[in-house]
Design an enzyme around this catalytic site. Sequence first.
Site, PDB file in Angstrom:
ATOM      1  N   ASP A  65       0.874  -1.174   0.000  1.00 34.25           N
ATOM      2  CA  ASP A  65       0.000   0.000   0.000  1.00 34.25           C
ATOM      3  C   ASP A  65       0.919   1.233   0.000  1.00 34.25           C
ATOM      4  O   ASP A  65       1.416   1.649  -1.050  1.00 34.25           O
ATOM      5  CB  ASP A  65      -0.874  -0.110   1.259  1.00 34.25           C
ATOM      6  N   LYS A  75      -1.202  -1.690  -4.603  1.00 31.96           N
ATOM      7  CA  LYS A  75      -1.986  -0.449  -4.699  1.00 31.96           C
ATOM      8  C   LYS A  75      -0.999   0.684  -4.964  1.00 31.96           C
ATOM      9  O   LYS A  75      -0.656   1.452  -4.051  1.00 31.96           O
ATOM     10  CB  LYS A  75      -2.670  -0.181  -3.356  1.00 31.96           C
TER      11      LYS A  75
END
Length: 186
Positions: free
Chosen positions: A107, A135
């Site tokens: 992330d 992500k």
Amino acid sequence: MRDYREFLGEVLIPEEKLQTRIAELGAQISRDYAGKSDLLLVCILRGGVLFLTDLMRRITIPHAIEFMAVSSYGVGGRESSGKIRISLDLNVDIQNRDVILVEDIIDSGQTIAAVLDLLSTRKPASICVCTLLDKADRREVPVPVKYTGFSIPNKFVFGYGLDIDDYYRNLPFIGVVDLNKYQAGS
Ligand code: PRP
């Protein structure tokens, strides 16, 4: 914990698609590390567990596994604080070994960057990152990722190792939480 169907927005990656991609990654790793005698997969707990166990069954060359646990300091919940604490370190020496870090998701990149920094000081023959989900829109620190299962949008995902409030890591697919439905029921 409520039934996940009450707040499941959509199935982002169904089981079959996950398993197909994991088989491809296992085959790729088997080719890339063919002839290396000391491959070590390091799973970052807890989210990486399902991915590790499926991935290793698709790797056809000899390898060992180990585990690390890492947590964020300070702010709770779902946002990274940018400060990382190693709560479970490796029990083995990685000097001169070929290491692959196995993650469920990258992330901000803070977790894996900290692990890479730490383990690189221990002089592995090589070290790289294999993540099921990436992500990239959320990245705060640059991370070299050698193997990526799926690049995903900035949605709140759960299942297949990823939790929602500690539950539902066991689901065989990656789902998206509908936050309106989730918050309405809590
Ligand atoms: C998740 C995930 C990664 C990290 C990614 O772990 O498994 O380790 O966050 O986020 P980052 O790139 O912003 O650092 P989490 O701390 O939720 O623990 P868990 O695996 O035990 O659920």
